[in-house]
Motif scaffolding. Structure first.
Motif, PDB file in Angstrom:
ATOM      1  N   THR A 154       0.859  -0.811   0.204  1.00 25.33           N
ATOM      2  CA  THR A 154      -0.468   0.075  -0.008  1.00 25.33           C
ATOM      3  C   THR A 154       0.779   1.038  -0.009  1.00 25.33           C
ATOM      4  OG1 THR A 154      -0.080   0.221   2.597  1.00 25.33           O
ATOM      5  CG2 THR A 154      -1.465  -1.347   1.310  1.00 25.33           C
ATOM      6  N   GLU A 155       1.984   1.707   0.374  1.00 28.75           N
ATOM      7  CA  GLU A 155       3.185   2.533   0.288  1.00 28.75           C
ATOM      8  C   GLU A 155       3.802   2.658  -0.911  1.00 28.75           C
ATOM      9  OE1 GLU A 155       4.925   4.590   3.679  1.00 28.75           O
ATOM     10  OE2 GLU A 155       5.188   2.367   3.892  1.00 28.75           O
ATOM     11  N   TYR A 156       3.252   4.149  -1.491  1.00 27.96           N
ATOM     12  CA  TYR A 156       3.629   4.436  -2.798  1.00 27.96           C
ATOM     13  C   TYR A 156       4.255   5.946  -2.522  1.00 27.96           C
ATOM     14  CZ  TYR A 156       2.574  -0.103  -4.778  1.00 27.96           C
ATOM     15  OH  TYR A 156       2.195  -1.015  -4.900  1.00 27.96           O
ATOM     16  N   ASP A 157       3.397   6.644  -1.367  1.00 31.65           N
ATOM     17  CA  ASP A 157       4.289   7.974  -1.191  1.00 31.65           C
ATOM     18  C   ASP A 157       5.112   8.519  -0.129  1.00 31.65           C
ATOM     19  OD1 ASP A 157       3.382   7.066   1.227  1.00 31.65           O
ATOM     20  OD2 ASP A 157       1.717   8.681   1.438  1.00 31.65           O
ATOM     21  N   ARG A 158       6.330   7.712  -0.158  1.00 26.81           N
ATOM     22  CA  ARG A 158       7.755   8.139   0.769  1.00 26.81           C
ATOM     23  C   ARG A 158       8.296   9.262  -0.605  1.00 26.81           C
ATOM     24  NH1 ARG A 158      10.132   4.491   4.575  1.00 26.81           N
ATOM     25  NH2 ARG A 158       8.623   3.294   5.351  1.00 26.81           N
ATOM     26  N   LEU A 159       9.046   9.320   0.119  1.00 25.38           N
ATOM     27  CA  LEU A 159       9.222  10.613  -1.212  1.00 25.38           C
ATOM     28  C   LEU A 159      10.798  11.591   0.302  1.00 25.38           C
ATOM     29  CD1 LEU A 159      10.813  13.044  -2.721  1.00 25.38           C
ATOM     30  CD2 LEU A 159       9.376  14.324  -2.505  1.00 25.38           C
ATOM     31  N   GLY A 166      29.626  17.583   2.865  1.00 23.85           N
ATOM     32  CA  GLY A 166      30.891  17.316   2.973  1.00 23.85           C
ATOM     33  C   GLY A 166      30.249  16.002   4.243  1.00 23.85           C
ATOM     34  N   ASP A 167      30.471  15.828   5.501  1.00 20.77           N
ATOM     35  CA  ASP A 167      30.357  14.819   6.459  1.00 20.77           C
ATOM     36  C   ASP A 167      29.195  14.927   7.294  1.00 20.77           C
ATOM     37  OD1 ASP A 167      32.954  13.637   5.411  1.00 20.77           O
ATOM     38  OD2 ASP A 167      34.250  14.649   7.596  1.00 20.77           O
ATOM     39  N   SER A 168      28.784  15.427   6.590  1.00 20.00           N
ATOM     40  CA  SER A 168      26.899  15.747   7.348  1.00 20.00           C
ATOM     41  C   SER A 168      26.524  15.294   6.437  1.00 20.00           C
ATOM     42  CB  SER A 168      26.949  17.190   7.378  1.00 20.00           C
ATOM     43  OG  SER A 168      25.208  17.233   7.816  1.00 20.00           O
ATOM     44  N   VAL A 169      25.135  14.578   7.142  1.00 20.06           N
ATOM     45  CA  VAL A 169      24.070  14.240   6.018  1.00 20.06           C
ATOM     46  C   VAL A 169      23.230  14.145   6.969  1.00 20.06           C
ATOM     47  CG1 VAL A 169      23.246  11.943   5.727  1.00 20.06           C
ATOM     48  CG2 VAL A 169      25.347  12.426   5.295  1.00 20.06           C
ATOM     49  N   THR A 170      22.064  14.918   6.205  1.00 19.15           N
ATOM     50  CA  THR A 170      20.680  15.041   6.541  1.00 19.15           C
ATOM     51  C   THR A 170      19.400  14.784   6.173  1.00 19.15           C
ATOM     52  OG1 THR A 170      21.089  17.349   7.912  1.00 19.15           O
ATOM     53  CG2 THR A 170      18.853  16.478   7.417  1.00 19.15           C
ATOM     54  N   THR A 171      18.311  13.636   6.539  1.00 15.75           N
ATOM     55  CA  THR A 171      17.197  13.286   6.463  1.00 15.75           C
ATOM     56  C   THR A 171      16.007  13.458   6.293  1.00 15.75           C
ATOM     57  OG1 THR A 171      18.656  10.693   6.088  1.00 15.75           O
ATOM     58  CG2 THR A 171      17.050  10.963   5.394  1.00 15.75           C
ATOM     59  N   LEU A 172      15.013  14.072   5.287  1.00 10.65           N
ATOM     60  CA  LEU A 172      13.674  14.369   5.540  1.00 10.65           C
ATOM     61  C   LEU A 172      13.313  13.324   4.723  1.00 10.65           C
ATOM     62  CD1 LEU A 172      14.934  17.727   3.554  1.00 10.65           C
ATOM     63  CD2 LEU A 172      14.638  17.573   6.632  1.00 10.65           C
ATOM     64  N   LEU A 173      11.633  13.284   4.913  1.00  6.88           N
ATOM     65  CA  LEU A 173      11.205  12.421   4.652  1.00  6.88           C
ATOM     66  C   LEU A 173       9.446  13.161   4.589  1.00  6.88           C
ATOM     67  CD1 LEU A 173      10.118   9.459   3.591  1.00  6.88           C
ATOM     68  CD2 LEU A 173       9.709   9.057   5.683  1.00  6.88           C
ATOM     69  N   GLN A 174       9.054  12.936   3.241  1.00  6.52           N
ATOM     70  CA  GLN A 174       7.376  13.519   3.455  1.00  6.52           C
ATOM     71  C   GLN A 174       6.760  12.432   2.404  1.00  6.52           C
ATOM     72  OE1 GLN A 174       8.008  17.550   1.196  1.00  6.52           O
ATOM     73  NE2 GLN A 174       8.691  16.581  -0.659  1.00  6.52           N
TER      74      GLN A 174
END
Length: 181
Positions: free
Chosen positions: A149-154, A161-169
């Motif tokens: 059922t899940e097709y809506d993750r972006l 640099g060495d920094s990683v940020t993850t956003l989920l909408q």
């Protein structure tokens, strides 16, 4: 509309992070958007390994092009399946880009390839490979994607640099929205 506002806020956040990271002349900033393919045709009489998108899936793909149309995407990657290519096609057409194939069975090598590219990319994958690729990029893949059922993750993975940020909408209708119709 809410999805478009969320995207604008995320683009603002990405711009803010980029500005904050520009302590050396040209900061190495990569923004990688990752999605699972949109809704695929499921035929109970067939074991089709390469089904196309449904009407709802094609609509979700068009919505993805709307959401990311102004995000400054430089490259679009897709596994070599109809459903993944068809998910990326509306955005590719809108931006005049060719969809590049990647092997979902070689995610570590692909993650390394992505890390070497500056700019912004969209990767269209699968329920099992998308969160895994997010994690290989150093981000948070979150809970497993519900295959049915899940097709809506972006996901938006920002590498600075060495920094990683993850956003989920979320984008497009959710399974709960469709159940109400």
């Amino acid at each position: 509309m809410a999805s478009r506002i969320s995207t604008i806020l995320i683009l603002f956040l990405v711009s803010t992070i980029a500005a904050a990271r520009e302590d050396n002349a040209q900061s190495q900033l990569q923004v990688i958007y990752l999605v699972r393919h949109a809704e695929k045709l499921v035929n109970s009489n067939s074991q089709d390994k390469d089904p196309p998108l449904t009407d709802a899936g094609r609509e979700r793909a068009r919505h993805l092009a709307y959401v990311l149309g102004d995000a400054g995407i430089d490259r679009i990657y897709s596994s070599d399946y109809q459903r993944t290519r068809q998910t990326g096609e509306p955005l590719a057409k809108k931006l005049g880009l060719q969809i590049q194939s990647y092997d979902p069975r070689a995610l570590e090598a692909f993650a390394q390839q992505l890390r070497q590219k500056n700019g912004r990319s969209l990767v269209v994958g699968h329920s099992n490979t998308t969160p895994q690729l997010v994690e290989l990029l150093g981000g948070d893949g979150g809970a497993p994607i519900d295959e049915a059922t899940e097709y809506d993750r972006l996901y938006t993975v920002i590498l600075a640099g060495d920094s990683v940020t993850t956003l989920l909408q979320r984008f497009g209708p959710t399974a709960q929205d469709e159940a109400r119709d």
